[in-house]
Every structure is written in C-alpha cells, then in structure tokens.
Design a protein around this motif. Sequence first.
Motif, short mmCIF file in Angstrom:
data_model
loop_
_atom_site.label_atom_id
_atom_site.label_comp_id
_atom_site.label_asym_id
_atom_site.label_seq_id
_atom_site.Cartn_x
_atom_site.Cartn_y
_atom_site.Cartn_z
N LEU A 425 0.83 -1.20 0.00
CA LEU A 425 0.00 0.00 0.00
C LEU A 425 0.86 1.25 0.00
N HIS A 426 0.29 2.32 -0.53
CA HIS A 426 0.96 3.61 -0.55
C HIS A 426 0.89 4.19 0.87
N GLY A 427 1.87 5.01 1.24
CA GLY A 427 1.91 5.59 2.58
C GLY A 427 0.64 6.34 2.95
N THR A 428 0.07 7.05 1.96
CA THR A 428 -1.14 7.84 2.23
C THR A 428 -2.32 6.94 2.63
N ALA A 429 -2.25 5.65 2.26
CA ALA A 429 -3.37 4.74 2.54
C ALA A 429 -3.58 4.54 4.04
N VAL A 430 -2.67 5.09 4.86
CA VAL A 430 -2.85 4.95 6.30
C VAL A 430 -4.16 5.62 6.75
N ILE A 431 -4.53 6.71 6.10
CA ILE A 431 -5.75 7.44 6.50
C ILE A 431 -7.00 6.57 6.23
N PRO A 432 -7.22 6.13 4.98
CA PRO A 432 -8.39 5.25 4.77
C PRO A 432 -8.34 4.00 5.63
N ALA A 433 -7.14 3.43 5.81
CA ALA A 433 -7.03 2.19 6.58
C ALA A 433 -7.49 2.40 8.02
N VAL A 434 -7.05 3.47 8.63
CA VAL A 434 -7.45 3.73 10.02
C VAL A 434 -8.96 4.02 10.08
N LEU A 435 -9.43 4.78 9.08
CA LEU A 435 -10.85 5.14 9.05
C LEU A 435 -11.75 3.93 8.88
N GLY A 436 -11.22 2.94 8.18
CA GLY A 436 -11.98 1.73 7.90
C GLY A 436 -12.49 1.08 9.17
N TYR A 437 -11.77 1.24 10.26
CA TYR A 437 -12.22 0.66 11.53
C TYR A 437 -13.45 1.40 12.07
N GLY A 438 -13.70 2.60 11.55
CA GLY A 438 -14.90 3.33 11.95
C GLY A 438 -16.05 2.96 11.03
N CYS A 468 -15.51 -2.68 10.07
CA CYS A 468 -16.00 -1.37 10.49
C CYS A 468 -16.70 -1.52 11.85
N ALA A 469 -17.18 -0.42 12.39
CA ALA A 469 -17.82 -0.46 13.72
C ALA A 469 -19.00 -1.42 13.74
N ALA A 470 -19.74 -1.49 12.59
CA ALA A 470 -20.91 -2.38 12.52
C ALA A 470 -20.48 -3.84 12.65
N ARG A 471 -19.39 -4.19 11.96
CA ARG A 471 -18.91 -5.57 12.04
C ARG A 471 -18.25 -5.83 13.40
N MET A 472 -17.72 -4.76 13.99
CA MET A 472 -17.10 -4.89 15.31
C MET A 472 -18.14 -5.34 16.34
N ARG A 597 -27.91 -3.59 5.79
CA ARG A 597 -27.62 -2.81 7.00
C ARG A 597 -26.76 -3.66 7.92
N LYS A 598 -25.43 -3.50 7.81
CA LYS A 598 -24.55 -4.36 8.60
C LYS A 598 -24.68 -4.15 10.10
N GLU A 599 -25.05 -2.92 10.48
CA GLU A 599 -25.15 -2.65 11.91
C GLU A 599 -26.30 -3.43 12.55
N LEU A 600 -27.20 -3.98 11.70
CA LEU A 600 -28.33 -4.72 12.24
C LEU A 600 -28.09 -6.23 12.27
N SER A 601 -26.90 -6.66 11.78
CA SER A 601 -26.62 -8.10 11.65
C SER A 601 -26.89 -8.87 12.94
N LEU A 602 -26.33 -8.38 14.05
CA LEU A 602 -26.44 -9.11 15.32
C LEU A 602 -27.89 -9.13 15.80
N LEU A 603 -28.55 -7.98 15.63
CA LEU A 603 -29.94 -7.85 16.04
C LEU A 603 -30.82 -8.82 15.24
N MET A 604 -30.55 -8.89 13.93
CA MET A 604 -31.35 -9.78 13.06
C MET A 604 -31.09 -11.24 13.42
N LEU A 605 -29.84 -11.55 13.81
CA LEU A 605 -29.50 -12.92 14.18
C LEU A 605 -30.27 -13.32 15.44
N GLN A 606 -30.35 -12.38 16.37
CA GLN A 606 -31.09 -12.65 17.61
C GLN A 606 -32.57 -12.85 17.32
#
Lengths: 677, 87
Positions: A425-438, A468-472, A597-606
């Motif tokens: 990856l290019h050095g600048t990709a650090v920004i999208p990579a870190v953001l990806g966790y959000g 991302c936070a939804a998958r987290m 809607r990934k943020e609903l995955s756990l709710l839907m599973l329940q």
Amino acid sequence: MWPWDGPWPGTSGSGRRMKHNDRILRDKLTASRKRGGRRRQFVLVGQPNCGKSTIFNEVAGYRSLTSNFPGATVSYTESRVSVDGRPCNLIDLPGVYSLTSLDPASTETQRFLLEEPIDVLIHVIDSSILGRSLELSLQLMDLEIPMVICLNMMDEAERKGMLIDAERLSEILGIPVIPATASKGKGVQDLFRQALKASLRKPRARHIAGHRDVERVIERLSRRVEKAGRSDSRFSSHLVATKLLEKDPYFLDHYLDKHPRLAAEAKSLGAALEKEHGRPSDAVINSERHALSMSLAEEVTRVRKPAIHWKDRLDNILMHNFWGFVSLALILFLLFFSVFKTGNWVENALLARLSGFGEWLSRSMEPRSLGHSLVQGMADGVAGGIAIVLPYLLPFLLCLSLLEDAGYLPRAAFLMDGLMHRIGLHGTAVIPAVLGYGCSVPAVMSTRILGSTRDRFIASLAVTMIPCAARMTVIFGLVGYYVGGTAAFGIYMLNLLVITLTTGVLSRMLPESVPGMLLEIPAYQVPRWKVTCAKTWMRLKEFIVIAWPLLIAGSVILTLTDHFNWTGIFNGLARPVTWLLGLPAAAGTTLLFGVLRKELSLLMLQQALGSPLDSALSYGQMLVFTVFVVFYLPCVATIGVLYRQVGVKKTLLIVLYTFLIALVLGLLVRGALWFVR
Amino acid sequence: METGKISVPIKTLDQVRTDASMIVQEILGGWHMRQRLNQLGIHEGDVLIIKRCCAMRGPILVQVHGMDVALGRAVARHIRVRPQDEA
C-alpha cells in the motif's frame, strides 16, 4: 546559464500587449450576447498543490458538480459562475505536472485540453516554485488556446524571498499574468475579469524558442506533421512534433498508425537527437523545457534572503523520525476521538428525537398495514443515513479536508510509506485504513487522496475488508461475549493477515510504472474555511446522492420482508452458503440482509434464532458466522461509494473477491475446528 | 590537466547521508521513471539537497529547486548522483 542574454531573442509571433480598452470589450460582449452564443467555458489547469481548487471553491457555488470523465474514474469539478454578471462554466481539471499521458489523471486531462471546446485556460501557478511551474505553462501555450496565468501563492513566494515581476512575465509570454493569493481571497476577482477579457480578445502566446539545434529538429518534424495533414485535430504542428519526440503515448497513438511516414521521420529525428545529446530524445526535450523555464523564472524574479517561518520549523517535529510518528499517532487519535465522541453524542440526541416519529407513525397508521411497513422502512433508512451522516461523516470529512488543505496528508504518507509499502500500500493509505475501523463509507471515499487508480483500487479493497464499527459489534457481541476475548482478538489478527496477503499479492499483480513513492511535499497552508466547507459539502453530496438512496431502499426491503413474511424464501436462497458453512438455515436472512444494513446483523440474528444465541449456535458456528460476516460483501452504501471511486468492473471484482474469501475462510475455520475436535 | 584520472565518487541517491548536496548524474530506468522524475523537477545536472531519510527504510526527502520531494528507496536507487563540491 541560458545562452542568450538580453530581452529574449527567441520570442516571436503575434502576441499583443494587453491594453485595456473597455469600450471595444463592451461592444464585443454585447455582440456575443446578441448572437446568443453558448455559455463561455473557463478551464482551471495547473500542477497539483498550486491552489487551483482554492480558486475554484472561492467562486463556485454549492451547486458545483463532481463528474467522472467518460469511461474513467478520474473526476473533475464543474460549476456555473457569474463573471461581471455574465454566466460562465468553470471546470476544475485534476492537477497535472505536464501535458504528457503518464497516468489516468494526466491522460484524461490531456485529452480534455486537446479535444474539448475551451474558451479560456486559466493556468494556475504556485509562484513559490515558478521555475518548475512554467514548464507546464510552456506546454499549455503550445495548445494555442486563449490563456491567462494566475501567479498564485504570492505570499509563499515572498516568504521564500522571491519577488516576481508579473508584468515582465506577461510581456515575455504575451498573455495576461495576474498575481494572486487565493488562500486569502486576493486577486481572484481580477483573474476572472482578465479571463473574461481573454475570451474575447483571444491573446496569442508568444513562441519561446530553445536551443537552436533542438529547435531545428522540432521545426523539421513540424513541417512533416503539416505535410502529413492535421485536419483531424486542432493542435499546433509544433506541439505535435514536440510530443512525438517526447514519445507521448497519446500522440503516438493518434499519429503513428495513420501516418507511417511521419512515424519513420519522428523516429529518425529522435535518434539523431539522441546521438547528438547522448540521452533519449524525451530527456532532451524535457531538459530543454526545464532550462527555458528556469531561465524565464530567473529573468522575472529578484531574490532576497528568505524569512524563517514557523512552517519551516514545523517539519522538524512533524517529519521527525521519532516525534513525527508520535505526532501522527496523536493526530489520528484526535481525529478519531473527536469524530466518534461527538458523533456518538449527536447520534443519541438525534435518535431520541427520531424515535418520537416511530411512535407517532404507530399511532397514526395501522401497525401491520403495507403502508406502515413502507413508511417505516423509508423512515428507518432516512434515520440510518442521518445517524451516519450528521454525527460521523460530516465531522470526519471536515477534519479530512482540514488536514488535506493544511498540507499534512503528504507528510503522513512520507512517514508511513516504509511500513505500508511492505504490504503493497501507498503511505497515504494509512488514513483510509485507520478510518476503515470506523465506517467503510468515508474510508472508501477518502481513498481519493491517493494519486493513482491502482493505489485507489488496492486501498479500496483493503478498506472494505477492514471490520467497520458495525462488524465490530458482531465480533464483540457474538464471539467476544460468548466465546471469549482471545477469539475476538484472533479474528482481528486473521483479518489483518488476510488483508496484508491480499494487498501484497495484488500489488505484485499490478506493478507500478514507478516503483515506490514519488510525492511532492507542499508547504503548509492555513486552511480557508470557505474552501474547506465547500470541499466537505461536495464529498458529503456524494454520500447523499449515491449511498443514502441505497440505504433507504435496503431498509424498505427489510420491512417488506417482515411484512410479507418472506423470511423462508430468503433462508432458502442463502441455504447453499449456510449449508456449506454448517450454519442453521435461519441465519440465511441475516447474512443476506446484513448487506443492506450491517449494523443490524447481530440484532437480526437474535430475532431469527432467539436469545440467548448460545442456545441456538455452537461456539464453532459463532466463529464461522463472524469470520464470514467480517469478510463478506461490503454493505450497499459502501458498494455505492466504491462504484464512484473505482468504477463498475472493479466494484464487482471487490464484491466477488470479498464473498469468495469470506466463504473460503469460513470453510477453513469450520475445517480447523473439526480437525481440532 | 589529467582529466582522465579524476575519479568522482558516483553512487545512487539511497546511499547518500542526510544534509549532503548532490548533483544528478544520470537517471536510470525507462521512459516512465524519467518522465515522473522530470515532472517533479529532477533532471540530470540538478542539485538535490538530502533533507531527511525516513525511519524503517522509508522514503528520502530531497529539496530540488526550492521544493521538497519525497522519493521511495526504490526510486532513489534509480538516481545516480555525485557530490556537488566535487563537481
């Protein structure tokens, strides 16, 4: 040292000194209006970091549009502006260093400049690096399109001790040269007035000739080009000859197949030039242009002692081998902390208000009716968008624009390149990579800060695989809660490993034209609010137009599924996957709708399996389900922004790859667990 | 003058220490490499001041014609330079 002293013996042609004769100008304008001619097309062109977008945003309205060039993922921005009450179309092209097709951005820009109707070129120059910037000016002058030069960043040039004589430069080049400091709003009005005048007066730039031996070769080839006939194009024979000697792919494609004799002549003249100078003909032409630009810059610049500024000292910290990394970590932490903390607060406040709407809806409509389901679905989608956009995306995009406008991003890239390059990856990709966790949506959107399409594609693929936070919530709520923290940590590690392998393999499969970083580190700038806000709004608009409607449609499908009780059908559709992974059939709907809607995955599973989940799923199944959810298909909103960033084909490729890798990993985890038992 | 016996130490840019002033002797590599370096103002005969070498075998920051350019190590290996004071 330039061989000729004195007042530019090489200048010739029909360049005129601009004399302000407003009466003639007024008459011409009236005549043009009477003819009812089309809207004047002004085009901003310049090297990266020259402040072109600052000028654009200074004059463009909120209705400006970002569009892709046909068939490409390179975008340009367009806006209708009014200059002295006259409507004009202003186009901001991507920043390019020269008029040579090297990468998609420069190829598209070159094609646009050569093929589209343009009334005036507004060539923006970073005055503090006048010598290098004039290299592009000399090439643009060859296009023979009316042009004005904007000497932007005059304050920066003065700080560096450069006093530039704009009038003298205008005299030499034969076109208007307007000094400006767009970041402070200075000189922009005058620039557009001059551009308007240039659209009527059509000043022709002078031809600046170089060394005689090189000029002779260019002239000879120019005559051949004229003989070969250039009725199919509107560019000058001098430009074509220079570009053929430079071996520019665009011109080689356009001329050599159609005119084989011209091809042979260009080849032999190029070879003669190479023999005479002992290096390739493109290097000779580039050096010639470089020498001309440097001499021009010297001619119009007086140099005094530069002032030491805080900007010079700042790099001693921000690019330091130790403190630079500490600062980077701190800046990223602050970015996240501020965005997520304020986001969380705003989201809760907003959702509390929006829940009132749900209650009102239940009271005013029949709860089990189709209308209720439809409105509820739409309201959920709108609320989901609001809960993402206003609290998280807006502050994040604002912070990103601020960092970008301040000039920090190239510095972050410089620091991280050594590490990131090892994983392709290019050095600048650090920004999208870190953001990806959000959230993957702003993360994919931020890959636009990467220069090449290749880097953008690799980073986009990596970003969609980052949980991302939804998958987290699935990792922690399912595996972390039931199986244990170590297993959750293990999933994160597996994810990192797979991403590293993917980007590593992909970067080897898609080799770069230049292996490694080659990046200009611009001077720091104090961001201008108007420009930062305009940039943020343009990016936000992309989410609103593309991703939000998809989110709303997804929510409507979800409520309709519930209304018509289609769960069985969807479980059946997803059965091949759930069967392969050894999951209960009821998990199928969750997997399918997790895409919406990934943020609903756990709710839907329940909802599908009942709570507590450990009564319906074994620990092994939880692990398999989570690994699959972490990697498989990006959500619809992400697919929407992916389409904008990398195009249809690459989006489909990412979707397919993530699905296959999720399936393979799910099976591997299942197999490993079976083996362990 | 025995010009034939003068030996100027020529190395690639990635082997140069920080703060050195070097002259570009030759750009190795093909058309793309030459064009990209030329676009950023790096041509044969230009003076480069090496300002920083990033940790973890990261890029090298050079100053050329008053502006800063970051070059990855692999790119730096394509630029043959000689010290300015020995030019």
